[in-house]
Design a protein around this motif. Structure first.
Motif, PDB file in Angstrom:
ATOM      1  N   HIS A 129       2.701   3.744  -1.006  1.00 19.64           N
ATOM      2  CA  HIS A 129       2.014   3.724  -2.300  1.00 19.64           C
ATOM      3  C   HIS A 129       0.743   2.898  -2.285  1.00 19.64           C
ATOM      4  N   ALA A 130       0.555   2.061  -1.242  1.00 23.88           N
ATOM      5  CA  ALA A 130      -0.596   1.170  -1.170  1.00 23.88           C
ATOM      6  C   ALA A 130      -1.683   1.688  -0.241  1.00 23.88           C
ATOM      7  N   THR A 131      -1.574   2.925   0.211  1.00 24.85           N
ATOM      8  CA  THR A 131      -2.555   3.483   1.139  1.00 24.85           C
ATOM      9  C   THR A 131      -3.011   4.854   0.668  1.00 24.85           C
ATOM     10  N   ALA A 132      -4.223   5.211   1.051  1.00 27.14           N
ATOM     11  CA  ALA A 132      -4.728   6.541   0.722  1.00 27.14           C
ATOM     12  C   ALA A 132      -3.955   7.619   1.469  1.00 27.14           C
ATOM     13  N   VAL A 133      -3.639   7.365   2.753  1.00 26.50           N
ATOM     14  CA  VAL A 133      -2.878   8.369   3.511  1.00 26.50           C
ATOM     15  C   VAL A 133      -1.499   8.562   2.897  1.00 26.50           C
ATOM     16  N   GLY A 134      -0.890   7.476   2.450  1.00 28.38           N
ATOM     17  CA  GLY A 134       0.431   7.580   1.843  1.00 28.38           C
ATOM     18  C   GLY A 134       0.398   8.380   0.561  1.00 28.38           C
ATOM     19  N   LYS A 135      -0.605   8.123  -0.276  1.00 27.88           N
ATOM     20  CA  LYS A 135      -0.701   8.860  -1.536  1.00 27.88           C
ATOM     21  C   LYS A 135      -1.025  10.328  -1.303  1.00 27.88           C
ATOM     22  N   ALA A 136      -1.848  10.610  -0.287  1.00 27.05           N
ATOM     23  CA  ALA A 136      -2.165  12.008   0.036  1.00 27.05           C
ATOM     24  C   ALA A 136      -0.910  12.763   0.449  1.00 27.05           C
ATOM     25  N   ILE A 137      -0.049  12.101   1.212  1.00 27.55           N
ATOM     26  CA  ILE A 137       1.194  12.746   1.635  1.00 27.55           C
ATOM     27  C   ILE A 137       2.166  12.884   0.472  1.00 27.55           C
ATOM     28  N   LEU A 138       2.325  11.824  -0.312  1.00 23.25           N
ATOM     29  CA  LEU A 138       3.254  11.860  -1.446  1.00 23.25           C
ATOM     30  C   LEU A 138       2.879  12.945  -2.448  1.00 23.25           C
ATOM     31  N   ALA A 139       1.588  13.166  -2.629  1.00 17.29           N
ATOM     32  CA  ALA A 139       1.141  14.165  -3.588  1.00 17.29           C
ATOM     33  C   ALA A 139       1.536  15.577  -3.183  1.00 17.29           C
ATOM     34  N   HIS A 140       1.803  15.764  -1.899  1.00 21.44           N
ATOM     35  CA  HIS A 140       2.157  17.090  -1.381  1.00 21.44           C
ATOM     36  C   HIS A 140       3.529  17.058  -0.718  1.00 21.44           C
ATOM     37  N   SER A 141       4.427  16.282  -1.306  1.00 25.82           N
ATOM     38  CA  SER A 141       5.801  16.172  -0.825  1.00 25.82           C
ATOM     39  C   SER A 141       6.763  16.535  -1.950  1.00 25.82           C
ATOM     40  N   PRO A 142       8.018  16.856  -1.628  1.00 27.93           N
ATOM     41  CA  PRO A 142       9.009  17.150  -2.674  1.00 27.93           C
ATOM     42  C   PRO A 142       9.182  15.966  -3.626  1.00 27.93           C
ATOM     43  N   ALA A 143       9.584  16.252  -4.851  1.00 28.10           N
ATOM     44  CA  ALA A 143       9.768  15.203  -5.858  1.00 28.10           C
ATOM     45  C   ALA A 143      10.770  14.154  -5.402  1.00 28.10           C
ATOM     46  N   SER A 144      11.756  14.553  -4.607  1.00 22.77           N
ATOM     47  CA  SER A 144      12.772  13.605  -4.139  1.00 22.77           C
ATOM     48  C   SER A 144      12.167  12.510  -3.255  1.00 22.77           C
ATOM     49  N   VAL A 145      11.100  12.842  -2.551  1.00 18.38           N
ATOM     50  CA  VAL A 145      10.437  11.851  -1.692  1.00 18.38           C
ATOM     51  C   VAL A 145       9.795  10.775  -2.554  1.00 18.38           C
ATOM     52  N   LEU A 146       9.088  11.182  -3.590  1.00 15.28           N
ATOM     53  CA  LEU A 146       8.483  10.210  -4.501  1.00 15.28           C
ATOM     54  C   LEU A 146       9.557   9.395  -5.208  1.00 15.28           C
ATOM     55  N   ASP A 147      10.649  10.021  -5.584  1.00 13.34           N
ATOM     56  CA  ASP A 147      11.741   9.295  -6.245  1.00 13.34           C
ATOM     57  C   ASP A 147      12.253   8.165  -5.352  1.00 13.34           C
ATOM     58  N   THR A 148      12.343   8.418  -4.059  1.00 12.25           N
ATOM     59  CA  THR A 148      12.803   7.396  -3.117  1.00 12.25           C
ATOM     60  C   THR A 148      11.827   6.229  -3.067  1.00 12.25           C
ATOM     61  N   VAL A 149      10.536   6.536  -3.059  1.00 12.70           N
ATOM     62  CA  VAL A 149       9.513   5.489  -3.034  1.00 12.70           C
ATOM     63  C   VAL A 149       9.576   4.649  -4.308  1.00 12.70           C
ATOM     64  N   LEU A 150       9.701   5.301  -5.443  1.00 12.99           N
ATOM     65  CA  LEU A 150       9.748   4.572  -6.713  1.00 12.99           C
ATOM     66  C   LEU A 150      11.013   3.722  -6.824  1.00 12.99           C
ATOM     67  N   ALA A 151      12.131   4.256  -6.315  1.00  6.22           N
ATOM     68  CA  ALA A 151      13.390   3.514  -6.370  1.00  6.22           C
ATOM     69  C   ALA A 151      13.332   2.247  -5.528  1.00  6.22           C
ATOM     70  N   ALA A 152      12.539   2.273  -4.459  1.00  5.22           N
ATOM     71  CA  ALA A 152      12.411   1.099  -3.582  1.00  5.22           C
ATOM     72  C   ALA A 152      11.532   0.023  -4.202  1.00  5.22           C
ATOM     73  N   GLY A 153      10.750   0.393  -5.212  1.00  2.00           N
ATOM     74  CA  GLY A 153       9.870  -0.575  -5.866  1.00  2.00           C
ATOM     75  C   GLY A 153       8.465  -0.520  -5.296  1.00  2.00           C
ATOM     76  N   LEU A 154       7.472  -0.617  -6.171  1.00  5.70           N
ATOM     77  CA  LEU A 154       6.065  -0.562  -5.767  1.00  5.70           C
ATOM     78  C   LEU A 154       5.559  -1.989  -5.562  1.00  5.70           C
ATOM     79  N   THR A 155       5.786  -2.499  -4.374  1.00  4.35           N
ATOM     80  CA  THR A 155       5.428  -3.880  -4.053  1.00  4.35           C
ATOM     81  C   THR A 155       3.910  -4.052  -4.005  1.00  4.35           C
ATOM     82  N   ARG A 156       3.430  -5.163  -4.545  1.00  2.00           N
ATOM     83  CA  ARG A 156       2.002  -5.458  -4.481  1.00  2.00           C
ATOM     84  C   ARG A 156       1.638  -5.908  -3.066  1.00  2.00           C
ATOM     85  N   VAL A 157       0.632  -5.260  -2.492  1.00  3.96           N
ATOM     86  CA  VAL A 157       0.173  -5.578  -1.139  1.00  3.96           C
ATOM     87  C   VAL A 157      -1.241  -6.141  -1.166  1.00  3.96           C
ATOM     88  N   GLY A 158      -2.119  -5.490  -1.900  1.00  4.07           N
ATOM     89  CA  GLY A 158      -3.502  -5.932  -2.048  1.00  4.07           C
ATOM     90  C   GLY A 158      -3.793  -6.277  -3.494  1.00  4.07           C
TER      91      GLY A 158
END
Length: 239
Positions: A129-158
């Motif tokens: 969630h903190a990278t452009a490559v990650g967001k590009a992939i998430l945008a074109h992935s199944p909803a379950s993939v994003l659900d997993t990322v959100l469930a893990a928590g959006l940790t502040r990196v920058g």
């Protein structure tokens, strides 16, 4: 479990480490020193570790196995001409990354002469969630993939990492429409990126390509068409 202990020992080595002693390995893994001594002895015998005085370092056998285990070796080989062209055109650092779990793994990096010293490294990981490559992939992935990322928590990196699920969802919708993801100081101070997904035949992301540079030098909107073109061309070239 012995396999888990071996994995912990090998995973204890970090970028920049040369050799580690038994005390440091025990501290990093939480294993008793007696177990560290016993397991490192077995790993040295198998060539996975090598002796360096009283310490041990990663063995050449690990590199050999890693070369065989690269599931995306074909992707890396196919992408290299496109990454090299992007680097020459922009003089900035170009990344190729895939998603694994909630993180991106960098498969290849071509560093530009005018680019910032980024923390990314080949084989390294970063929260998606903190990278452009990650967001590009998430945008074109199944909803379950994003659900997993959100469930893990959006940790502040920058300083500008997206930590609100609703905001991330809105950005991903835009990325799906435009085919380009941006990151502005979300992974680190002063860093900006533009990324585009490498799509498979089903329209789902297999990987993503990005250009990264200093936020006060690179206008990502200007380089994004080149990133998008390279990602589309690579998508078509892959079997």
């Amino acid at each position: 479990m012995t396999a888990a202990r071996i994995a912990a020992l090998l995973g204890a080595f970090r970028p920049g480490d040369q050799a580690l002693g038994a005390s440091e390995l025990a501290r990093r893994t939480g294993l008793p020193k007696s177990s560290v001594h016993r397991l490192t002895g077995h790993l040295v015998t198998q060539g996975l570790l090598e002796r360096d005085g009283t310490a041990v370092r990663l063995g050449l056998r690990l590199f050999e196995i890693g070369q065989l285990a690269g599931r995306e070796r074909g992707l890396v080989d196919a992408a290299r001409p496109y990454l090299a062209d992007l680097r020459e055109a922009t003089r900035n650092t170009v990344h190729l990354a895939v998603l694994e779990g909630t993180e991106v793994v960098y498969l290849d990096i071509v560093r530009g002469p005018d680019a910032p010293a980024l923390p990314s490294r080949i084989g390294g990981r970063f929260p998606a969630h903190a990278t452009a490559v990650g967001k590009a992939i998430l945008a074109h992935s199944p909803a379950s993939v994003l659900d997993t990322v959100l469930a893990a928590g959006l940790t502040r990196v920058g300083p500008r990492t997206i930590t609100a699920p609703g905001l991330l969802r809105r950005q991903l919708t835009r990325i799906r429409d435009e085919g380009v993801a941006y990151e502005r100081e979300e992974s680190g101070v002063g860093v900006t990126c533009a990324a585009s997904p490498v799509l498979g035949a089903t329209g789902r992301a297999r990987a993503a390509i990005s250009i990264s540079g200093w936020s006060n030098r690179v206008r990502v909107e200007r380089v994004s068409p080149a990133v998008r073109t390279a990602a589309l061309a690579l998508s078509r070239a892959l079997p």
